[in-house]
Design an enzyme around this catalytic site. Structure first.
Site, PDB file in Angstrom:
ATOM      1  N   GLY A 291      38.039  43.809  44.945  1.00 33.52           N
ATOM      2  CA  GLY A 291      38.195  44.341  43.590  1.00 33.52           C
ATOM      3  C   GLY A 291      36.816  44.684  43.068  1.00 33.52           C
ATOM      4  NE  ARG A 292      33.163  39.831  41.163  1.00 31.99           N
ATOM      5  CZ  ARG A 292      33.402  39.142  40.036  1.00 31.99           C
ATOM      6  NH1 ARG A 292      32.767  39.436  38.941  1.00 31.99           N
ATOM      7  NH2 ARG A 292      34.265  38.134  40.044  1.00 31.99           N
ATOM      8  NE  ARG A 329      32.861  39.094  35.005  1.00 27.06           N
ATOM      9  CZ  ARG A 329      31.726  38.695  35.527  1.00 27.06           C
ATOM     10  NH1 ARG A 329      30.570  39.200  35.117  1.00 27.06           N
ATOM     11  NH2 ARG A 329      31.705  37.791  36.482  1.00 27.06           N
ATOM     12  CE1 TYR A 333      35.383  33.585  34.349  1.00 26.50           C
ATOM     13  CE2 TYR A 333      34.649  35.831  33.967  1.00 26.50           C
ATOM     14  CZ  TYR A 333      35.661  34.930  34.192  1.00 26.50           C
ATOM     15  OH  TYR A 333      36.946  35.374  34.272  1.00 26.50           O
ATOM     16  CB  CYS A 360      33.379  36.772  13.148  1.00 27.35           C
ATOM     17  SG  CYS A 360      33.037  37.965  11.895  1.00 27.35           S
TER      18      CYS A 360
HETATM   19  N1  LLP Z   1      42.772  38.887  45.887  1.00 24.84           N
HETATM   20  C1  LLP Z   1      43.188  37.867  45.119  1.00 24.84           C
HETATM   21  C2  LLP Z   1      44.380  37.128  45.506  1.00 24.84           C
HETATM   22  C3  LLP Z   1      42.488  37.522  43.957  1.00 24.84           C
HETATM   23  O1  LLP Z   1      42.898  36.500  43.219  1.00 24.84           O
HETATM   24  C4  LLP Z   1      41.353  38.285  43.573  1.00 24.84           C
HETATM   25  C5  LLP Z   1      40.618  37.974  42.346  1.00 24.84           C
HETATM   26  C6  LLP Z   1      40.962  39.351  44.401  1.00 24.84           C
HETATM   27  C7  LLP Z   1      41.691  39.627  45.546  1.00 24.84           C
HETATM   28  C8  LLP Z   1      39.775  40.224  44.088  1.00 24.84           C
HETATM   29  O2  LLP Z   1      38.610  39.515  44.055  1.00 24.84           O
HETATM   30  P1  LLP Z   1      37.216  40.302  43.909  1.00 24.84           P
HETATM   31  O3  LLP Z   1      37.007  41.122  45.163  1.00 24.84           O
HETATM   32  O4  LLP Z   1      37.311  41.150  42.717  1.00 24.84           O
HETATM   33  O5  LLP Z   1      36.198  39.215  43.750  1.00 24.84           O
HETATM   34  N2  LLP Z   1      37.748  37.579  35.931  1.00 24.84           N
HETATM   35  C9  LLP Z   1      36.801  37.049  36.909  1.00 24.84           C
HETATM   36  C10 LLP Z   1      37.240  37.312  38.326  1.00 24.84           C
HETATM   37  C11 LLP Z   1      38.611  36.745  38.648  1.00 24.84           C
HETATM   38  C12 LLP Z   1      39.031  37.087  40.037  1.00 24.84           C
HETATM   39  C13 LLP Z   1      40.462  36.750  40.247  1.00 24.84           C
HETATM   40  N3  LLP Z   1      40.971  37.061  41.553  1.00 24.84           N
HETATM   41  C14 LLP Z   1      35.414  37.642  36.645  1.00 24.84           C
HETATM   42  O6  LLP Z   1      35.261  38.416  35.716  1.00 24.84           O
HETATM   43  O7  LLP Z   1      34.459  37.293  37.334  1.00 24.84           O
END
Ligand code: LLP
Length: 441
Positions: A291-292, A329, A333, A360
């Protein structure tokens, strides 16, 4: 500030996709999410071309929770990415973008009955089952609807990757998946394997997010493939597909040293092929779910500076017209970001500031310490690396409308999500009438 993707400087101005951010402010206003379309497509291609094998199929499944809307999903579809969704809303967005249901995986630790019905009604490619109750519900629904469904079980291999504890997913007490150490996991797999309405394709895991040390991924692969071997030897369960999740870390500031994705993915494939040969396994498909790492560096947020305020004590604030509503974020975090004054890229950097939002809330500080040229009201402050989990986690706190999202490429800009209006904010509100006359209608 690191320049990402197609960012470049001309006449002291920052350009993304060959469009100056000043032009973007004039056309769309601020705050504004800007996505570098060329960079996203290039990044997708890094994954698609390097995570490839002659021995098994590979799927790159974009974790749409990072950033989902019709435009990005249309683009992801065109690029050939599979898709990971975690809710009815994400699934609805994907289907509305015209995604092939067969390419979608449905996740979640508490899938609602109506979400499972939606999955069955739309013939979604895979359900990643999280636990026993969900399996029982799914099996009953599939039998009722007379629909066979392909499933993986989410396994928790117990690899505790080094990242913020809120985005670790594989502690023994994690809410996600079934532990590799738990005897119930094997009972569940046996039941799923013999269920007439389920086709157990294999197993899934995701060890966390923003992981910067690639060794964790190698350990994860070793654990998952040997688990597959055990399932075959001890329970005659054939694992055809292994999904290794996402979590590949990205650059936010100089403190982050991400690995080179192309190099890592090629090494990862070689290692997976080696493990499969060593364990004498036949695996049809290996998937990953970035994702990221796919979207973060393509995204930036553009703000207008409203004021520079010197509090009685401490570092001066640069106040911007957004904040924790468009990027929660830092508050959630302690995430760190870089920034620049995008209209004065080559001016001398002289001062240290805190960048604060307009909510606020004392914790509404986007950056605790950033060196910038002397900032003034009207300057454009840009924070890069906001593509993932910013728009996706934005809110209307303080009844602040969400910013627009615009994609840029080759000198063109494309509006992907309109800026919310005040009318949008009250769209679902019902007026109060002392005699409840409206409710009676
Ligand atoms: N697959 C599963 C089952 C997941 O739970 C996640 C992310 C991904 C793939 C993708 O992960 P990535 O490649 O994006 O690291 N809101 C948090 C991140 C939460 C991630 C949740 N799961 C942040 O802003 O850092």
């Amino acid at each position: 500030m690191k320049l990402h993707g197609t960012m470049k400087i001309e006449n002291n101005q920052l350009l993304i996709g060959d469009v100056s951010v000043e032009q973007l402010r004039a056309k769309y206003g601020t705050p504004l999410y800007i996505i570098d379309q060329t960079h996203f497509a290039e990044q997708a291609n890094v994954f698609l071309t390097n995570f490839r094998s002659e021995k098994f199929q590979t799927h790159i499944s974009y974790a749409s929770k990072a950033f989902s809307n019709l435009y990005i999903l249309g683009l992801a579809k065109e690029l050939g990415l599979f898709l990971d969704v975690v809710s009815g809303g994400e699934l609805y967005t994907a289907l509305s973008a015209g995604y092939n249901p067969e390419k979608i995986s449905f996740h979640g630790n508490n899938k609602l009955p109506e979400e499972l019905e939606m999955v069955l009604a739309n013939d979604i490619g895979r359900i990643i089952v999280d636990h026993y109750t969900e399996y029982s519900l799914l099996s009953a629904l599939a039998a009722e609807k007379q629909k066979k469904v392909k499933v993986l079980l989410r396994i928790n291999p117990g690899i505790e990757a080094d990242t913020h504890k809120y985005i670790q997913t594989t502690g023994k007490d994690s809410k996600f998946g079934m532990s590799i150490a738990d005897p119930v996991t094997y009972v569940l797999l046996k039941d799923m394997n013999s269920d007439p309405w389920l086709e157990l394709e294999g197993i899934h895991c995701h060890i966390g997010s923003q992981i910067l040390d690639k060794e964790f991924f190698f350990r994860e692969a070793a654990a998952m493939f040997s688990f597959a071997r055990n399932l075959l030897d001890d329970y005659s369960i054939i694992v055809r597909e292994i999904n290794l999740g996402g979590g590949f870390g990205v650059y936010y500031t100089k403190e982050d040293q991400p690995f080179d994705y192309a190099e890592f993915l090629a090494e990862y494939i070689v290692e997976i092929e080696r493990i499969i040969t060593e364990l004498d396994l036949t695996i049809d498909t290996v998937s990953i779910e970035p994702g990221r790492s796919l979207i973060n560096a393509s995204g930036s947020t553009l703000y207008t500076v409203g004021a520079v305020k010197q509090p009685y004590q401490g570092k001066p604030f640069v106040f911007v017209d957004g904040g924790m509503t468009d990027n929660p974020r830092p508050a959630l975090y302690q995430a760190k970001y870089e920034a620049c004054l995008a209209n004065r890229m080559q001016d001398e950097v002289t001062d240290n500031y805190r960048v604060a939002g307009k909510c606020c809330e004392t914790g509404d500080i986007l950056i605790q310490d950033i060196a910038l040229p002397q900032a003034e009201p009207g300057d454009l402050l840009l924070i890069p690396g906001t593509g993932a989990y910013n728009y996706a986690m934005s809110s209307n706190y303080n009844r602040i409308p969400r910013p627009a999202v615009v994609f840029v490429e080759n000198g063109q800009s494309h509006l992907a999500v309109k800026r919310e209006t005040y009318e949008d904010l009250i769209r679902n509100d019902q007026k109060y009438f002392a005699d409840n006359s409206m409710q009676k209608l």
